[in-house]
Design an enzyme around this catalytic site. Sequence first.
Site, short mmCIF file in Angstrom:
data_model
loop_
_atom_site.label_atom_id
_atom_site.label_comp_id
_atom_site.label_asym_id
_atom_site.label_seq_id
_atom_site.Cartn_x
_atom_site.Cartn_y
_atom_site.Cartn_z
N TYR A 119 8.93 10.92 41.61
CA TYR A 119 9.59 11.75 42.37
C TYR A 119 9.37 10.08 43.36
O TYR A 119 10.67 10.26 44.75
CB TYR A 119 8.17 12.40 43.42
CG TYR A 119 8.39 13.20 44.53
CD1 TYR A 119 8.75 13.63 44.02
CD2 TYR A 119 8.49 12.47 45.61
CE1 TYR A 119 9.63 14.90 45.26
CE2 TYR A 119 8.89 12.86 46.60
CZ TYR A 119 9.70 14.43 46.57
OH TYR A 119 9.57 14.80 47.70
N PHE A 134 37.39 10.75 60.34
CA PHE A 134 37.51 11.52 59.05
C PHE A 134 36.46 12.99 58.84
O PHE A 134 35.81 12.94 60.02
CB PHE A 134 37.39 11.19 57.12
CG PHE A 134 37.04 11.78 56.68
CD1 PHE A 134 37.90 12.13 55.72
CD2 PHE A 134 35.81 12.41 55.67
CE1 PHE A 134 37.75 12.84 54.94
CE2 PHE A 134 35.84 13.65 55.18
CZ PHE A 134 36.99 13.73 54.10
N THR A 135 36.99 14.18 58.68
CA THR A 135 36.19 15.67 58.63
C THR A 135 34.34 14.92 58.70
O THR A 135 34.63 15.77 60.31
CB THR A 135 37.21 16.87 57.85
OG1 THR A 135 36.55 15.84 56.55
CG2 THR A 135 38.39 16.93 58.15
N ASP A 188 32.60 2.60 56.57
CA ASP A 188 32.94 3.96 55.87
C ASP A 188 33.25 3.49 54.78
O ASP A 188 34.54 3.36 54.93
CB ASP A 188 33.65 5.07 56.42
CG ASP A 188 33.73 6.12 55.26
OD1 ASP A 188 33.20 6.34 54.25
OD2 ASP A 188 33.88 7.73 55.95
N LYS A 198 34.01 8.36 45.24
CA LYS A 198 35.55 7.61 45.31
C LYS A 198 35.09 6.78 44.26
O LYS A 198 35.17 6.62 43.25
CB LYS A 198 35.57 7.98 46.21
CG LYS A 198 36.41 8.99 46.90
CD LYS A 198 34.96 9.36 47.84
CE LYS A 198 35.61 10.86 48.81
NZ LYS A 198 34.23 11.58 48.90
N ARG A 238 46.45 17.43 54.56
CA ARG A 238 45.95 17.23 54.51
C ARG A 238 46.61 17.25 56.70
O ARG A 238 47.22 16.43 56.65
CB ARG A 238 45.11 15.84 54.76
CG ARG A 238 44.29 15.61 53.58
CD ARG A 238 43.45 15.47 54.23
NE ARG A 238 42.23 16.43 54.32
CZ ARG A 238 41.39 17.12 54.33
NH1 ARG A 238 40.40 16.20 53.70
NH2 ARG A 238 40.24 17.83 54.14
N PHE A 285 39.13 23.44 57.07
CA PHE A 285 40.26 23.70 55.68
C PHE A 285 39.91 24.22 54.49
O PHE A 285 39.56 24.75 53.56
CB PHE A 285 40.85 22.93 55.78
CG PHE A 285 39.55 21.43 55.45
CD1 PHE A 285 39.28 21.21 56.48
CD2 PHE A 285 39.09 20.81 54.23
CE1 PHE A 285 37.66 20.32 56.96
CE2 PHE A 285 38.21 20.12 54.62
CZ PHE A 285 37.60 19.69 55.00
N1 F0G Z 1 34.21 9.46 54.08
C1 F0G Z 1 35.68 10.01 53.93
C2 F0G Z 1 36.42 8.82 54.11
C3 F0G Z 1 36.33 10.54 52.77
O1 F0G Z 1 36.48 10.77 52.52
C4 F0G Z 1 34.88 11.27 52.44
C5 F0G Z 1 34.69 12.84 51.61
C6 F0G Z 1 33.94 10.91 53.39
C7 F0G Z 1 32.99 10.16 54.28
C8 F0G Z 1 32.02 12.79 52.67
O2 F0G Z 1 31.88 11.82 51.63
O3 F0G Z 1 32.49 14.01 50.27
O4 F0G Z 1 30.33 12.40 49.17
O5 F0G Z 1 30.40 13.55 51.49
N2 F0G Z 1 36.31 13.12 51.32
C9 F0G Z 1 36.34 13.86 50.55
C10 F0G Z 1 37.76 13.22 50.02
C11 F0G Z 1 35.81 15.32 50.30
O6 F0G Z 1 38.67 14.58 49.24
O7 F0G Z 1 38.98 13.60 50.36
P1 F0G Z 1 30.96 12.80 50.39
#
Ligand code: F0G
Length: 459
Positions: free
Chosen positions: A74, A126-127, A217, A260, A384, A451
């Site tokens: 843990y 980013f979303t 990021d 990624k 997108r 989305f």
């Molecule tokens: N920042 C960027 C630029 C991203 O592309 C993503 C995720 C995140 C942050 C969030 O990271 O998914 O590990 O919580 N992008 C994915 C995509 C979902 O398909 O582009 P996460």
Amino acid sequence: MEKERTIAEPWRIKVVEPIKVTTKEYRREVIKEAGYNTFLLKSKDVFIDLLTDSGTSAMSDNQWAGMMLGDEAYSGSKNFYNLEKAVQEIYGYKYVLPTHQGRGAEHIISQITIKQGDFVPGNMYFTTTREHQERAGGIFVDVIINEAYDTHSEHTFKGNIDLKKLQSLIDRVGADRIPYVSFEMNVNMAGGQPFSMENAEKVSELCHKYGISIFYDATRCVENAYFIQQREKGYHDKSIKEILKETMSLGDGCTMSSKKDGLVNIGGFLALNDYDLFVKGMALLPVFEGFPTYGGLAGRDLEAVARGIYESVEDDYISARVRQVEYLGNKIKDSGVPIVTPIGGHAVYLDAKRFLSHIPQYEFPAQRLAAEIYVDSGVRSMERGIISAGRDKKTGDHKYPKLELVRLAIPRRVYTNLHMDVVAESVVEVYSYRDKLRGIKMVYEPAQLRFFTARFELL
Ligand code: F0G
């Protein structure tokens, strides 16, 4: 002159996962059932899955071997210390807080830095990142250069921050209302476009003059470093490792989705240099992620993340990865299909505004196109555009982003170039009958990040 030689992938395949081809009739049926949203398709019904490059990479034998060495304590797991060491060595930051994935780190950094009414400038949104900034009371301000919105522009560093936009925000609201600049590497929503070292240096100079922090990021930081190596004067002979470390040294920390460039299926972290911020983050971590030495991950996952960090900065690997994306992009572009140029690091983006120029943005051309490509070949992509952008929190209207794109994101070390040929053929085929396609209407819309689960019907 020496003949140009073929450069093959620096890996061979040890394990395979069978995939199935379905019929067009079948796909027409299942995409309808999925509300014309490719997120709602079942993976078993997909032939080539380019929905995302996130968590879809193939791990190496070394990473899988590391999974067997998971220390599932843990607290104080040895795998955490391996991760901490990898981050310190490759990224150069002092403190590491593991999180279940990137958005976990975004949540923590937003909560510990942003006060109600603060402004957070960034090079395009980013979303999930923006959602967390807004939930913490922040107001996101886009300060990316204008070329990022021009799908025709051949600007080699479309991810750059416009220093004039940043300066004018500082002049307008005051530096004390700007907790940090959210600086994304290889900007996803712009089409996988990098920023230059020169730009990062200038941004760093400007921010630090005013006492504003920079949090990267770092999700696609290795791809950004690769483009600097290939395109920026003075970096051609530097290794990816050196370039990455130099870039990171201009910032104060980063959030990371290791899913990624980190070459794992799950995981992420927040890395920081400031001790006080680290302590604040450490206090929040157990509430939302887990104890500070596991942060929502199993010991084995931490080990895979640690090993992935080292593999990701191998020059041969990253060059093969980006060249595959370029291979697909060039095939599509050379057939006359409108795409975002230069071709990005992780994906090829179809320009749906030009592809389906007869469908107005409020009838969701990119979503329609993604659904049609799936019907044609079983290739799954992602919208997108207007749906991803969401609604304006004040007016309630759609946000109408300048870019209306379909993303074909390539998982790392997963598909061969023959798969890429199939994808290119399908896109070109749909382009040939594009005039026959009509728009769609939204029949279900969730409150947040619509989305993911919105549903549509054909008009
Ligand atoms: N920042 C960027 C630029 C991203 O592309 C993503 C995720 C995140 C942050 C969030 O990271 O998914 O590990 O919580 N992008 C994915 C995509 C979902 O398909 O582009 P996460």
